[in-house]
Design a protein around this motif. Structure first.
Motif, PDB file in Angstrom:
ATOM      1  N   GLN A 133      99.858  91.615  60.547  1.00  0.00           N
ATOM      2  CA  GLN A 133      99.373  91.107  61.828  1.00  0.00           C
ATOM      3  C   GLN A 133      98.644  89.786  61.616  1.00  0.00           C
ATOM      4  OE1 GLN A 133     100.073  92.574  64.777  1.00  0.00           O
ATOM      5  NE2 GLN A 133     101.268  94.005  63.538  1.00  0.00           N
ATOM      6  N   PRO A 134      98.937  88.759  62.424  1.00  0.00           N
ATOM      7  CA  PRO A 134      98.257  87.467  62.271  1.00  0.00           C
ATOM      8  C   PRO A 134      96.737  87.617  62.369  1.00  0.00           C
ATOM      9  CG  PRO A 134     100.081  87.304  63.842  1.00  0.00           C
ATOM     10  CD  PRO A 134      99.916  88.758  63.507  1.00  0.00           C
ATOM     11  N   GLY A 135      96.030  86.994  61.422  1.00  0.00           N
ATOM     12  CA  GLY A 135      94.572  86.997  61.433  1.00  0.00           C
ATOM     13  C   GLY A 135      93.928  88.270  60.907  1.00  0.00           C
ATOM     14  N   ALA A 136      94.719  89.254  60.461  1.00  0.00           N
ATOM     15  CA  ALA A 136      94.153  90.537  60.021  1.00  0.00           C
ATOM     16  C   ALA A 136      93.193  90.359  58.855  1.00  0.00           C
ATOM     17  CB  ALA A 136      95.273  91.509  59.649  1.00  0.00           C
ATOM     18  N   PHE A 186      90.315  88.025  49.695  1.00  0.00           N
ATOM     19  CA  PHE A 186      89.746  88.194  51.024  1.00  0.00           C
ATOM     20  C   PHE A 186      88.308  88.697  50.938  1.00  0.00           C
ATOM     21  CE2 PHE A 186      91.967  91.989  49.774  1.00  0.00           C
ATOM     22  CZ  PHE A 186      91.135  93.035  50.133  1.00  0.00           C
ATOM     23  N   GLU A 187      87.529  88.351  51.975  1.00  0.00           N
ATOM     24  CA  GLU A 187      86.166  88.846  52.126  1.00  0.00           C
ATOM     25  C   GLU A 187      86.192  90.005  53.108  1.00  0.00           C
ATOM     26  OE1 GLU A 187      83.005  85.898  52.721  1.00  0.00           O
ATOM     27  OE2 GLU A 187      84.552  84.367  52.405  1.00  0.00           O
ATOM     28  N   TRP A 188      85.355  90.987  52.856  1.00  0.00           N
ATOM     29  CA  TRP A 188      85.250  92.125  53.764  1.00  0.00           C
ATOM     30  C   TRP A 188      83.853  92.705  53.650  1.00  0.00           C
ATOM     31  CZ3 TRP A 188      85.405  97.385  51.747  1.00  0.00           C
ATOM     32  CH2 TRP A 188      85.571  97.451  50.359  1.00  0.00           C
ATOM     33  N   SER A 189      83.551  93.722  54.439  1.00  0.00           N
ATOM     34  CA  SER A 189      82.216  94.301  54.377  1.00  0.00           C
ATOM     35  C   SER A 189      82.302  95.785  54.711  1.00  0.00           C
ATOM     36  CB  SER A 189      81.263  93.585  55.331  1.00  0.00           C
ATOM     37  OG  SER A 189      81.718  93.680  56.646  1.00  0.00           O
ATOM     38  N   LEU A 220      88.546  90.994  58.548  1.00  0.00           N
ATOM     39  CA  LEU A 220      87.949  92.041  57.713  1.00  0.00           C
ATOM     40  C   LEU A 220      86.448  91.859  57.497  1.00  0.00           C
ATOM     41  CD1 LEU A 220      90.679  92.549  54.971  1.00  0.00           C
ATOM     42  CD2 LEU A 220      90.064  94.120  56.811  1.00  0.00           C
ATOM     43  N   LYS A 221      86.015  90.634  57.322  1.00  0.00           N
ATOM     44  CA  LYS A 221      84.602  90.365  57.026  1.00  0.00           C
ATOM     45  C   LYS A 221      83.689  90.792  58.172  1.00  0.00           C
ATOM     46  CE  LYS A 221      81.480  86.717  55.530  1.00  0.00           C
ATOM     47  NZ  LYS A 221      81.306  85.304  55.287  1.00  0.00           N
ATOM     48  N   ASP A 222      84.179  90.634  59.392  1.00  0.00           N
ATOM     49  CA  ASP A 222      83.351  90.896  60.562  1.00  0.00           C
ATOM     50  C   ASP A 222      83.550  92.280  61.162  1.00  0.00           C
ATOM     51  OD1 ASP A 222      82.296  88.296  60.380  1.00  0.00           O
ATOM     52  OD2 ASP A 222      84.046  87.493  61.424  1.00  0.00           O
ATOM     53  N   GLN A 223      84.411  93.100  60.548  1.00  0.00           N
ATOM     54  CA  GLN A 223      84.646  94.458  61.035  1.00  0.00           C
ATOM     55  C   GLN A 223      84.416  95.442  59.888  1.00  0.00           C
ATOM     56  OE1 GLN A 223      88.646  94.216  62.603  1.00  0.00           O
ATOM     57  NE2 GLN A 223      87.942  93.355  64.520  1.00  0.00           N
TER      58      GLN A 223
END
Length: 198
Positions: A84-87, A188-191, A91-94
């Motif tokens: 999905q575009p932008g998936a 990728f960054e995530w939280s 991730l960082k903000d969800q």
């Protein structure tokens, strides 16, 4: 103290004495020592020579990470569809929520294209209040996907979330998939948040 992850923290651990072998095309592997039974079995274990390639000639990537998932016993899997575009950017903000003390594991579904992939690894650094935790998971070596096996799935080793008041809170993480040639295929960054309950 900063919770930012720096590139030098995401370097794979080196195995002393290990040297990356010479790169070969799929055609070269197929013709390599055609009369050598043990080599033939090794090539079969990699899937070289079976099925029709599903490599996309318009996509130069060697590895396409299709989805990432989080499995927690007794709860529905969380799946992020990276097609999905932008998936990846979201991730960082969800942040994921993980209950303290729960056992969970990540999984990835991916496709290999164009050539044999050697030594794919997953690296992750998570930070909170200046403290960092690094993990590395060996995924393995793979031949390009075929119509017989259009994707690969890797389930990582189970982990247990830390417990206690100090462990609870918000964590920032950076992850990447890298191979033996030190080529990064996805970063990728995530939280995530560790909480007392779901």
């Amino acid at each position: 103290m900063s919770d930012q992850v720096h590139d030098h923290e995401l370097q794979p651990e080196a195995t002393e004495g290990f040297k990356v072998g010479e790169k070969k095309t799929i055609d070269e592997y197929q013709k390599l020592d055609a009369n050598d039974e043990s080599l033939r079995k090794w090539k079969e274990s990699l899937g070289i020579g079976s099925g029709t390639s599903v490599s996309d000639p318009n996509d130069a990537r060697k590895v396409v990470i299709l989805s990432l998932g989080l499995e927690v016993e007794g709860r529905p899997d969380i799946i992020i569809d990276l097609k999905q575009p932008g998936a990846v950017d979201k991730l960082k903000d969800q942040p994921f929520t993980i209950k303290e003390g729960s056992t969970f594991r990540m999984k990835a579904i991916f496709r290999v294209q164009h050539q044999v992939l050697s030594g794919l690894k997953y690296l992750q650094v998570a930070k909170r209040m200046g403290m960092s935790d690094k993990m590395q998971e060996m995924i393995g070596s793979y031949s390009p996907n075929t119509t017989d096996k259009p994707t690969y799935e890797k389930k990582f080793e189970p982990q247990t979330a830390p417990t206690g008041m100090i462990a609870r809170g918000h964590y920032n993480a950076v992850s990447k998939f890298v191979d033996d040639d030190n080529e990064t295929h996805l970063k990728f960054e995530w939280s995530f948040d560790i909480k007392k309950d779901w």
